[in-house]
Design a protein around this motif. Structure first.
Motif, PDB file in Angstrom:
ATOM      1  N   THR A 445       0.836  -1.211  -0.096  1.00 23.88           N
ATOM      2  CA  THR A 445      -0.148  -0.089   0.116  1.00 23.88           C
ATOM      3  C   THR A 445       0.834   1.200   0.007  1.00 23.88           C
ATOM      4  O   THR A 445       0.374   2.240  -0.285  1.00 23.88           O
ATOM      5  CB  THR A 445      -0.863  -0.132   0.991  1.00 23.88           C
ATOM      6  N   ASP A 446       2.108   1.115   0.425  1.00 24.01           N
ATOM      7  CA  ASP A 446       2.921   2.332   0.311  1.00 24.01           C
ATOM      8  C   ASP A 446       3.222   2.677  -1.014  1.00 24.01           C
ATOM      9  O   ASP A 446       3.555   3.966  -1.512  1.00 24.01           O
ATOM     10  CB  ASP A 446       4.459   2.119   1.095  1.00 24.01           C
ATOM     11  N   GLU A 447       3.079   1.933  -2.014  1.00 23.15           N
ATOM     12  CA  GLU A 447       3.252   2.226  -3.495  1.00 23.15           C
ATOM     13  C   GLU A 447       2.155   3.284  -3.931  1.00 23.15           C
ATOM     14  O   GLU A 447       2.513   3.894  -4.911  1.00 23.15           O
ATOM     15  CB  GLU A 447       3.151   1.043  -4.514  1.00 23.15           C
ATOM     16  N   LEU A 448       1.129   3.276  -3.257  1.00 23.05           N
ATOM     17  CA  LEU A 448      -0.048   3.926  -3.672  1.00 23.05           C
ATOM     18  C   LEU A 448       0.245   5.451  -3.361  1.00 23.05           C
ATOM     19  O   LEU A 448      -0.287   6.460  -4.074  1.00 23.05           O
ATOM     20  CB  LEU A 448      -1.242   3.879  -2.958  1.00 23.05           C
ATOM     21  N   LYS A 449       1.159   6.041  -2.431  1.00 22.23           N
ATOM     22  CA  LYS A 449       1.534   7.146  -2.300  1.00 22.23           C
ATOM     23  C   LYS A 449       1.941   7.924  -3.143  1.00 22.23           C
ATOM     24  O   LYS A 449       1.585   9.001  -3.760  1.00 22.23           O
ATOM     25  CB  LYS A 449       2.579   7.185  -0.943  1.00 22.23           C
ATOM     26  N   ALA A 450       3.037   7.345  -4.091  1.00 25.46           N
ATOM     27  CA  ALA A 450       3.595   8.310  -5.301  1.00 25.46           C
ATOM     28  C   ALA A 450       2.672   8.138  -6.549  1.00 25.46           C
ATOM     29  O   ALA A 450       2.686   9.090  -7.174  1.00 25.46           O
ATOM     30  CB  ALA A 450       4.789   7.179  -5.863  1.00 25.46           C
ATOM     31  N   ILE A 451       1.639   7.191  -6.537  1.00 24.53           N
ATOM     32  CA  ILE A 451       0.658   6.977  -7.444  1.00 24.53           C
ATOM     33  C   ILE A 451      -0.275   8.460  -7.166  1.00 24.53           C
ATOM     34  O   ILE A 451      -0.524   9.214  -8.264  1.00 24.53           O
ATOM     35  CB  ILE A 451      -0.176   5.751  -7.278  1.00 24.53           C
TER      36      ILE A 451
END
Length: 479
Positions: A445-451
């Motif tokens: 879910t941390d990947e959602l931050k950049a997105i």
């Protein structure tokens, strides 16, 4: 092979028969915009049978629905389409034009595959979530009326997608790639003219011709073409000529315009000028003008961070392989194309995000690779209502090869290839790539931050305004 990929691939293989059945049902029951009652019901029922909670009549549209599994964040949405096109009835699996019903409806854009492929992603993600006790929510959005109806734009106007963290979709084509290009925004508008009937020989001076007004308007717009941005488009269809009697001055006539440009603001500016042309035509003919706004959609806003992840899993999924029978049928389809269509094959592929020069498939009829991902600021000369979703939430689209190289959309060739084994394999490869992307985001879910940061940065200076006015309702095709 990663364990996640193994799980999803095994699931797709085991359920292939089900997904082929769904795709074939939709193909065999082609329905135009906002009339997709059989297809919508079949897909919604499949969701319920698979354990999704289904909400029908979404956004006040009878054929719009949402299937939901899980609860809480993150929310991952798959966008599915299932509408067909008028005038493209065609028998399956033959390399000659042969309508099933003369002038009938057919899936010339592959939406039987599109909807089912997105559905397969939602099913696979649900199965993975259950197997691994993974939190989050997966949703399938049944989106009607993409062809000329902008169903997703109406749904976006009603807030249907607002809660999503990301949205994923795909499109059938002759190539495997990420659809990374922006698209043209558009308005679709009816211009109706009301005149006075009269005997065209005995008392023509007493009549006021609505058909003359339509013709004068079209002439005026044709002169306007020189004075709009080069990548703008203005298409029209005369939808009412006033009857079949040349000896009667036509009192009613109508023309439908589709106005496109790279940005909504440009479309609006051109639209206002077109309205002035229509007013001039009404003034010249002493007829009454009524302008009826039909629908609109925005330009597509790609999310590069999400696209990179989707491309990674598209590459991991691979291009698959084609049988000798697939190759021979593709060759026959290629030979059915005219010279212009064959010469334009590479340009057609570039519209889907293909980044090569065509040399790697010379002498081939089916694409057997995954195109490199090279983001571009170019604009595709086409439109999609996925665009309005992309303004609201981070969105990415892929495409997979389901048809012979050179196959144009909206043709009988696309229809006839719509339920082949090759098409269904491509459909499930798209489903696999999207499912793997969704699972990755659920587990990381941390990947959602950049997105989300990329998305929000764009929206700070360009907030979304739905291009369809609040009082406009979805409309079916006029018969």
């Amino acid at each position: 092979m990663t364990s996640t990929k193994s799980f999803v691939t095994d699931y797709m293989n085991k359920q292939r028969g089900l997904f082929e059945e769904i795709s074939s049902y939709v193909w065999n029951h082609p329905e135009t915009r906002f009339q997709e009652h059989a297809s919508a019901a079949f897909l919604a029922n499949a969701l319920e049978e698979a354990g999704f909670a289904v909400e029908r009549n979404v956004a006040g549209i009878e054929t719009a629905f949402v299937g939901t599994f899980g609860e809480g964040a993150p929310y991952i949405g798959f966008l599915g389409e299932f509408d067909a096109l008028s005038g493209l009835s065609q028998e399956a699996n033959i390399a000659e034009q042969k309508p099933i019903v003369e002038g009938g409806i057919g899936h010339g854009c592959g939406h039987n595959l599109l909807g089912t492929g997105a559905l397969s992603s939602a099913f696979a993600v649900k199965a993975y979530m259950e197997e691994h006790n993974l939190p989050g929510t997966v949703q399938f959005f049944g989106c009607p009326g993409e062809e000329g109806g902008s169903g997703k734009t109406f749904m976006a106007r009603e807030g249907v997608f607002d809660h999503l963290d990301v949205a994923l979709s795909w499109h059938p084509s002759p190539v495997n790639s990420i659809m990374h290009l922006s698209t043209l925004a558009n308005y679709q508008v009816y211009f109706q003219f009301k005149g006075i009937t009269s005997h065209a020989a005995n008392s023509p001076h007493l009549g006021r011709s609505a058909l003359d007004a339509v013709e004068l308007m079209n002439v005026g717009v044709n002169y306007l073409r020189e004075h709009v941005p080069a990548d703008a488009r203005m298409h029209y269809a005369v939808t009412n000529t006033g009857g079949y009697s040349p000896n009667v001055v036509q009192a009613d006539a109508e023309v439908l315009y589709l106005i496109r440009a790279p940005k909504v603001e440009q479309v609006d500016e051109i639209y206002k000028r077109v309205c002035k042309v229509a007013e001039g035509a009404a003034l010249m003919t002493e007829t009454k003008l009524t302008v009826k706004f039909d629908k609109a959609c925005s330009n597509y806003e790609p999310n590069r961070a999400l696209e990179r992840i989707l491309h990674q899993y598209l590459v991991e999924t691979g291009a698959g392989s084609a049988s000798e029978e697939d190759q021979q049928f593709a060759k026959a389809i290629w030979e059915s194309l005219n010279e212009g269509e064959q010469k334009s094959a590479v340009e057609v592929l570039k519209g889907f995000g293909y980044t090569g020069d065509g040399t790697e498939f010379e002498g081939k009829y089916l694409y057997d690779d995954v195109s490199e991902y090279i983001p571009s600021d170019e604009v595709l000369s086409g439109s999609t209502d996925v665009s309005d979703v992309s303004w609201l939430v981070p969105t990415a689209q892929c495409t997979t090869a389901t048809a012979a190289i050179g196959t144009p959309l909206h043709t009988w060739q696309m229809v006839t290839q719509g339920i082949t084994p090759f098409a269904h394999s491509g459909m499930l490869r798209a489903g696999t790539a999207m499912a793997l992307t969704a699972i990755y985001l659920l587990e990381n879910t941390d990947e959602l931050k950049a997105i989300k940061e990329e998305h929000e940065k764009k929206r700070e200076k360009n907030p979304y305004v739905c291009p369809i006015p609040a009082d406009i309702k979805p409309s079916a095709i006029k018969n």
